[in-house]
Design a protein around this motif. Sequence first.
Motif, mmCIF file in Angstrom:
data_model
loop_
_atom_site.group_PDB
_atom_site.id
_atom_site.type_symbol
_atom_site.label_atom_id
_atom_site.label_comp_id
_atom_site.label_asym_id
_atom_site.label_seq_id
_atom_site.Cartn_x
_atom_site.Cartn_y
_atom_site.Cartn_z
ATOM 1 N N MET A 128 0.823 -1.222 0.000
ATOM 2 C CA MET A 128 0.000 0.000 0.000
ATOM 3 C C MET A 128 0.849 1.260 0.000
ATOM 4 O O MET A 128 0.517 2.246 -0.663
ATOM 5 C CB MET A 128 -0.888 0.031 1.252
ATOM 6 N N LEU A 129 1.935 1.252 0.787
ATOM 7 C CA LEU A 129 2.784 2.446 0.853
ATOM 8 C C LEU A 129 3.407 2.713 -0.525
ATOM 9 O O LEU A 129 3.438 3.847 -0.998
ATOM 10 C CB LEU A 129 3.874 2.259 1.918
ATOM 11 N N PHE A 130 3.865 1.648 -1.180
ATOM 12 C CA PHE A 130 4.505 1.837 -2.489
ATOM 13 C C PHE A 130 3.481 2.159 -3.578
ATOM 14 O O PHE A 130 3.735 2.991 -4.452
ATOM 15 C CB PHE A 130 5.362 0.613 -2.846
ATOM 16 N N ILE A 131 2.303 1.529 -3.496
ATOM 17 C CA ILE A 131 1.252 1.852 -4.481
ATOM 18 C C ILE A 131 0.858 3.321 -4.315
ATOM 19 O O ILE A 131 0.704 4.060 -5.282
ATOM 20 C CB ILE A 131 0.001 0.942 -4.294
ATOM 21 N N GLY A 132 0.728 3.764 -3.044
ATOM 22 C CA GLY A 132 0.337 5.157 -2.765
ATOM 23 C C GLY A 132 1.315 6.133 -3.382
ATOM 24 O O GLY A 132 0.939 7.028 -4.149
ATOM 25 N N VAL A 133 2.603 5.942 -3.096
ATOM 26 C CA VAL A 133 3.615 6.857 -3.616
ATOM 27 C C VAL A 133 3.675 6.745 -5.146
ATOM 28 O O VAL A 133 3.783 7.752 -5.851
ATOM 29 C CB VAL A 133 4.993 6.565 -2.968
ATOM 30 N N GLY A 134 3.562 5.509 -5.655
ATOM 31 C CA GLY A 134 3.613 5.308 -7.117
ATOM 32 C C GLY A 134 2.459 6.003 -7.811
ATOM 33 O O GLY A 134 2.648 6.671 -8.826
ATOM 34 N N VAL A 191 0.568 8.591 -6.840
ATOM 35 C CA VAL A 191 0.550 10.059 -6.833
ATOM 36 C C VAL A 191 1.666 10.639 -7.694
ATOM 37 O O VAL A 191 1.628 11.813 -8.037
ATOM 38 C CB VAL A 191 0.616 10.689 -5.411
ATOM 39 N N SER A 192 2.649 9.811 -8.046
ATOM 40 C CA SER A 192 3.734 10.360 -8.859
ATOM 41 C C SER A 192 3.622 9.929 -10.329
ATOM 42 O O SER A 192 4.591 9.965 -11.055
ATOM 43 C CB SER A 192 5.094 9.969 -8.277
ATOM 44 N N THR A 193 2.415 9.505 -10.741
ATOM 45 C CA THR A 193 2.252 9.186 -12.159
ATOM 46 C C THR A 193 1.071 9.957 -12.755
ATOM 47 O O THR A 193 0.073 10.184 -12.075
ATOM 48 C CB THR A 193 2.047 7.664 -12.394
ATOM 49 N N TYR A 230 -2.841 5.428 -13.490
ATOM 50 C CA TYR A 230 -3.237 6.090 -12.245
ATOM 51 C C TYR A 230 -4.561 5.534 -11.719
ATOM 52 O O TYR A 230 -4.673 5.176 -10.547
ATOM 53 C CB TYR A 230 -3.341 7.611 -12.478
ATOM 54 N N LEU A 231 -5.560 5.422 -12.615
ATOM 55 C CA LEU A 231 -6.899 5.019 -12.145
ATOM 56 C C LEU A 231 -6.937 3.594 -11.586
ATOM 57 O O LEU A 231 -7.439 3.391 -10.473
ATOM 58 C CB LEU A 231 -7.944 5.222 -13.242
ATOM 59 N N PRO A 232 -6.384 2.580 -12.339
ATOM 60 C CA PRO A 232 -6.365 1.240 -11.711
ATOM 61 C C PRO A 232 -5.550 1.194 -10.425
ATOM 62 O O PRO A 232 -5.896 0.453 -9.500
ATOM 63 C CB PRO A 232 -5.741 0.336 -12.788
ATOM 64 N N LEU A 233 -4.494 2.000 -10.353
ATOM 65 C CA LEU A 233 -3.699 2.007 -9.109
ATOM 66 C C LEU A 233 -4.532 2.552 -7.947
ATOM 67 O O LEU A 233 -4.500 2.019 -6.840
ATOM 68 C CB LEU A 233 -2.436 2.867 -9.284
ATOM 69 N N VAL A 234 -5.294 3.630 -8.203
ATOM 70 C CA VAL A 234 -6.133 4.198 -7.132
ATOM 71 C C VAL A 234 -7.196 3.177 -6.708
ATOM 72 O O VAL A 234 -7.480 3.017 -5.520
ATOM 73 C CB VAL A 234 -6.796 5.524 -7.571
ATOM 74 N N GLU A 235 -7.758 2.468 -7.699
ATOM 75 C CA GLU A 235 -8.796 1.479 -7.366
ATOM 76 C C GLU A 235 -8.199 0.356 -6.512
ATOM 77 O O GLU A 235 -8.790 -0.075 -5.522
ATOM 78 C CB GLU A 235 -9.404 0.916 -8.662
ATOM 79 N N THR A 236 -6.989 -0.085 -6.885
ATOM 80 C CA THR A 236 -6.301 -1.120 -6.106
ATOM 81 C C THR A 236 -6.013 -0.598 -4.697
ATOM 82 O O THR A 236 -6.206 -1.290 -3.699
ATOM 83 C CB THR A 236 -4.956 -1.500 -6.789
#
Length: 194
Positions: free
Chosen positions: A31-37, A39-41, A46-52
């Motif tokens: 979660m920490l890495f997905i969060g940082v990843g 917001v920096s893309t 971006y959208l599938p990452l936010v959903e995940t």
Amino acid sequence: MNGDPMSSDSAHFTVLQRALHWLMAIGILAMLFIGVGMVSTVAPKYLPLVETHKTLGIAILVLALFRLAVRFIYGSPPLPASMPAPMKLAAHLSHYGLYALMIGMPLIGWAMLSAGAYPVVLYGGIRLPAILPQSDQLHALLWQAHVYLAFAFFALILMHLAAGLFHALIRRDGVFESMSPLPAGTRPETTPAE
Ligand code: HEM
Ligand code: HEM
């Protein structure tokens, strides 16, 4: 320690507690890495990452509440008598902090989106209700809290990891083995520090 998920002995967390600990450790670090990843893309991912991020975050909230209930029911092995009192206090305080963040971070994320009037939609189109009324000030405040607490969470996890390795490799006092992910019989035996 036998294989019964509910059984405990005085030296180890139950199998259920250890499974939850390591499953959630992987989930939270992700979660920490997905969060940082995310917001920096600005890429379409971006959208599938936010959903995940939202789905895994809510799963962590549910698991953390369940884990807390399990902890109240089954307790924890006592820390070794050889541990100095300030070290025991630091261990207890850091565990409270970790539980608070495991529960607080997802709640803040959910509340932040609610205050921003954003829909909270998880995998499978599951839509969660808003838990706060719309408010720009609250949205900004919670967004800041989510970011700064994420860094605090990461710092606390690094300290916790260092403490775990200190117990495993230097003190060798059985604390690491109490939470060992390895099943009984495959764990190396500990030799208590003299
Ligand atoms: C254990 C739980 C969680 C952790 C560790 C976590 C961690 C993070 C991190 C590290 C960031 C990036 C911060 C930055 O560098 O700006 C972030 C952003 C974000 N998180 Fe979480 N989060 C969690 C749960 C949640 C939940 C449950 C939701 C919503 C339901 C959520 C929604 C968001 C949103 C919307 C952003 C900002 C996206 C953006 O500004 O583009 N988070 N989170
Ligand atoms: C995201 C990462 C992690 C989180 C959120 C976390 C959380 C926690 C919490 C809350 C406890 C207290 C258990 C309880 O009393 O119910 C605990 C115990 C423990 N953790 Fe972690 N942990 C993480 C990663 C790790 C890692 C990577 C290690 C490996 C060194 C580790 C080793 C231990 C050990 C040895 C204990 C037992 C301490 C004791 O006897 O009180 N943890 N962890």
